[in-house]
Scaffold this motif. Sequence first.
Motif, PDB file in Angstrom:
ATOM      1  N   UNK A   1       0.823  -1.211   0.000  1.00 54.72           N
ATOM      2  CA  UNK A   1       0.000   0.000   0.000  1.00 54.72           C
ATOM      3  C   UNK A   1       0.854   1.257   0.000  1.00 54.72           C
ATOM      4  N   UNK A   2       1.918   1.266   0.798  1.00 53.31           N
ATOM      5  CA  UNK A   2       2.788   2.436   0.859  1.00 53.31           C
ATOM      6  C   UNK A   2       3.442   2.700  -0.487  1.00 53.31           C
ATOM      7  N   UNK A   3       3.961   1.662  -1.111  1.00 57.33           N
ATOM      8  CA  UNK A   3       4.608   1.830  -2.412  1.00 57.33           C
ATOM      9  C   UNK A   3       3.613   2.345  -3.440  1.00 57.33           C
ATOM     10  N   UNK A   4       2.419   1.770  -3.436  1.00 53.89           N
ATOM     11  CA  UNK A   4       1.403   2.182  -4.408  1.00 53.89           C
ATOM     12  C   UNK A   4       0.986   3.634  -4.196  1.00 53.89           C
ATOM     13  N   UNK A   5       0.869   4.053  -2.930  1.00 54.98           N
ATOM     14  CA  UNK A   5       0.457   5.430  -2.646  1.00 54.98           C
ATOM     15  C   UNK A   5       1.501   6.435  -3.121  1.00 54.98           C
ATOM     16  N   UNK A   6       2.776   6.118  -2.887  1.00 53.29           N
ATOM     17  CA  UNK A   6       3.836   7.027  -3.339  1.00 53.29           C
ATOM     18  C   UNK A   6       3.891   7.057  -4.862  1.00 53.29           C
ATOM     19  N   UNK A   7       3.716   5.892  -5.487  1.00 50.27           N
ATOM     20  CA  UNK A   7       3.725   5.838  -6.953  1.00 50.27           C
ATOM     21  C   UNK A   7       2.558   6.636  -7.533  1.00 50.27           C
ATOM     22  N   UNK A   8       1.402   6.533  -6.909  1.00 48.53           N
ATOM     23  CA  UNK A   8       0.223   7.241  -7.401  1.00 48.53           C
ATOM     24  C   UNK A   8       0.406   8.750  -7.315  1.00 48.53           C
ATOM     25  N   UNK A   9       1.124   9.205  -6.304  1.00 48.23           N
ATOM     26  CA  UNK A   9       1.347  10.641  -6.164  1.00 48.23           C
ATOM     27  C   UNK A   9       2.242  11.173  -7.284  1.00 48.23           C
ATOM     28  N   UNK A  10       3.086  10.295  -7.825  1.00 44.92           N
ATOM     29  CA  UNK A  10       3.949  10.712  -8.922  1.00 44.92           C
ATOM     30  C   UNK A  10       5.410  10.553  -8.575  1.00 44.92           C
ATOM     31  N   UNK A  11       6.154   9.877  -9.448  1.00 39.49           N
ATOM     32  CA  UNK A  11       7.553   9.602  -9.149  1.00 39.49           C
ATOM     33  C   UNK A  11       8.407  10.855  -9.171  1.00 39.49           C
ATOM     34  N   UNK A  12       7.894  11.937  -9.781  1.00 37.10           N
ATOM     35  CA  UNK A  12       8.676  13.178  -9.791  1.00 37.10           C
ATOM     36  C   UNK A  12       8.724  13.810  -8.404  1.00 37.10           C
TER      37      UNK A  12
END
Length: 821
Positions: free
Chosen positions: A360-371
Motif C-alpha cells: 500500500x505504501x509503495x502504491x500510494x507514493x507511486x500514485x502521487x507521482x515519481x517526480x
Amino acid sequence: MYKRQWIAAGLLAGIAAATVWACGPDFPSQLLDHRELTLKATPQNSFAFEAASLLPATDKLPDDEAGEAPKADDAAAMAKWLGLAPAQWQQLAELRQLQSGAEVYEKGKGLPEDLRLYAAGAADFEIAQGACEGRGAASEDASAAGEDAPPATAHCMVSSGPGMDQAVASFEKVLALPPEQARLRSVWAAYMLGRIHAERALDQASDATVFKRERDAAAKAFQQVRARALDGGSDTQGLALSSFGEEARLHLFVDGKRCGWNEMAGPDNDCGVRLAPEDMKHAITLYAAQAGHGSGSAVQSLSILANTALRDDTLAAALIDHPISQRLLVIYALARVDDVVSEAADGKSMTSKPNPALVTLVAAIEQRGLEHVEGADRLAALAYRAGRYDLAAKLVDKAPGPLSSWVRAKLALQRGDLAAATAAYADAVKAFPKANDPKSMAGASIDPDNTHLLLGEQGVLALARGDYVEAMGRLYDAAIAVGGSGNEFYPEDETSGTGFGNDVTYLAERVLTIDELKSFVDARVPASAPPAPAKAGSAAPSYYPGSAPFGDNLRWTLARRMMRAGRYDEAQNYFPASSDERFGKDDLRAKAREFAQDLHDAEHTWTDIGKAEARYRAAAIQRELGMELFGYEQGPDYNDMGGGFQGGSGHSADDLKQSFVTDGERQRYADTAPKPERRFHYRYLAADRAAGAADLLPPRSQAFAAVLCKASGWMLEGPPDYGDNGDGTPPVVPERLLKAKALYDRYVKQGAYVPWAENFGESCPEPDFASARVMQRHLYVVKARRALRHNLPLLTGGLVLVIGIVGFAVVRRRKKAARTA
C-alpha cells in the motif's frame, strides 16, 4: 585430554539437540548458508543510520545530550558540569537556602547578572512546585533538560500562579540582557520559558485560543534556545538538542490531550493515528533535526511515529506529500516491517502473503507521482522488497549512487543475469565513500556496516561464477573489515560474533586447492607479531580459541591442511611461532618437524622394531596434538570452537545442493573430504598408525600389547559420534567403540597375557621397545635353532654331496695335469 564425564554430558547434549547446530556459543549467519536468500535479500540500512540522515545538521549545536550529573558534594565536578566557576557554584548552593526569588537576587550580588536573574527565577520556580511531590525541576543541581526519550513518565508541574509569574519574569529578564551579558544562562532561561509555556498549553488544551497562544510561545522559546546556543550561550546540559524534542511534543495533541508514547505505541490505542497530519509532519521534522544532531532518543521517537502512521493507510497517505515524512515511512518500512504476514487460511493452517502495509505504501507514493519522490534509491529498495521490480527499475536511475547500484544488482540477479549483477556490485563498491573520510560520508546512502556486506555478497556471486580465488578475496576483505572470526565464543570480546570468517574458512579448507590457498596467504595474509610476554609479577593474559587475529588463524589453517597432505616442510612457515601463546604452550613447529622425522624413520630405519617405535611416536604426536597439527578448522573437528562443540560453521554435502553452487565447487568439496569423516578424525588416523606399529612388533611382547592398548584408549576417550546413523540419532554402537573392540580382539587373539589387560584401553603403560628388541633377537636365535634341528638330515646329505663334488673336481684336475705333463 577429555574426561569421561564430559563425554557422557556431550553425548546427552548431542541427543537432545540433534536437530540444531550445538549448544554453547551463539553462531552467526553465514552468507553461504542460503546463497539465494543472501544474493536476493533487499538492500537496507539500519533505521538508526537512516533516521540520523533524514535532516543532517548544518550547524554546530552539541551533538550529545547531557551526561549523568556528578555527585552534589563534588563541588569542582558540579561547577564544571553547570558551566560555572567553583566559587560561583558555592555561592549558588548557599542561595538555594533562601525562601524567594527576590531574596536570592538580593543576596546574589557579585554574580554575573544573567546568572543572578536565572537563580532568582529558578528559586521562584522551585517554590511554585511545592504542591508537587517531585521538586527541583530547574534547580542548579538538577538537569534542566528533560529527556525526551519515550515512554514519558507521569509528572507534576505547576505552570501558573504568582510564584510562577515571578519566575517567568526573571527568565525573560535574562533574555532581555545584551547577548554578551547573558552567555551563562540565556540558553537555560529560554528553555525554562519553553517548558512553562508548554505546560500552560497542556493545562489549557481544551481552550483552542489559549492553547494556540501558549503553544506558539513555547515553540518560540525553544527556537530561541537553539539560537542562543548557536550564538555562544553556555549549554553544558544539552538543552538546545533537547529543545527539538520538547517543541515536537507540542504537536502531539488530540482532543485537548497529549498523546503519550505508551499510548501511541500501543496497538489497541488510536490516539496516535488520530493526530492531525500537519501536526505529525511538524513533529517528524523536529525529531529528524534532533536525530541529525546525534540524539538517540529522537531516533526512538521517529520509530514510534513511523510505526503509528503505517498502522493507518489514510494517515500514511496524508504524510507522503511531505518529503521528510515520506522518507521516514520508507526507511522504517525497509528496516522494521516484515516482508510477509501470516494468517489462518482455513482455521487450521497458516498461509503467508506480501505485507499489505508495504504494498500500500509503495502504491500510494507511486500514485502521487515519481517526480515527487524523496530518496528514490530507498524507495527503489522498498519497491524491490514488495516485488515491484518494474518500479524499482525506474527508480534506480533517479538517484544514482551505491544504494541504487546495489538494487540494480539485485534486479539483475532476479533476472538471472550474473554478469550484469557483477558489474552493478562493482559500481556500488566503487561509489561507496571511505568510512574514515567525514567529507565523503556526508549524505552517504549506505550504512558503513553495509560496505562489508556488499563485499561479502560480491564473494558469494564470484563463487557462483566459479571464480573461487576471487570469492576468497572478497569474503576475506569483508571479514577483516568487520573483525572477528564470526563465532560468538566470549561475549566480552568486542570482535566476537562479527565477521564473515566462517565463510572464508570454508573456502580455505574445502574449496581452494592448497596451492591456491598458499598463494593467497603469501600475498594477502602476513603473520602478526606474537604478543609480548607478561611482565614479572603481573598476571599472564588469558587466550582462547579465536583470540588471535583472523589472518593468523587462516595461516594456521593452511599449515594444518599441508600437514594432512603430507607437505610437512612447507607447513613449517605457516604454523605460529613457538613464542606465540595465543595458540597454546606447545611449539607446534618443532612438533611438526618431529612428526615428519618419525614418519621418515618409520620407513627407513633398518630394523622392524625401530620402524615400529617410530610409527608409534608419530601416532602419539598425532593423538596428543592432533587438533593443533591436523585438525579441520570446521567439520568434523571444529578447531574454531576449540573442539568443544560440534557444528555451527562450515557446510555439508546437502548444503551444496542449493542454487548458486557450481559443480566445480561440489567436486572440490568432495576432494577435500576428511578421511575418515568423523569428529576428531585424527584420533582414528593415530589409532591406525599405532596398529601399523603393532604389525612390526613381536605379538607376545609387552610393546605389542601396550601399543594396541594405547590405540584402543584413544578410541574409548571419545568423542560422542553424533548423527552416525544419518538421521541425527546416535548409532547403537559408535564406530569408535567398534574400532576399540577390534583392537582389543586383536590383542586377545595374538598377544600374551599382561596384568593390566582387565583395564585394556584405560590403564596402559608405555610400550617397552627395548624388551621387544631383546625378544626379537631371541626369536631370531630360536628360529635359527629350530630350522637347524628340523633340517639336519637334509643338511648332512647336502654336505656329503658337496664334499663328493669337491673331491671329484680335485681328482679330475690332477689327472688332467698329469696328462699334460
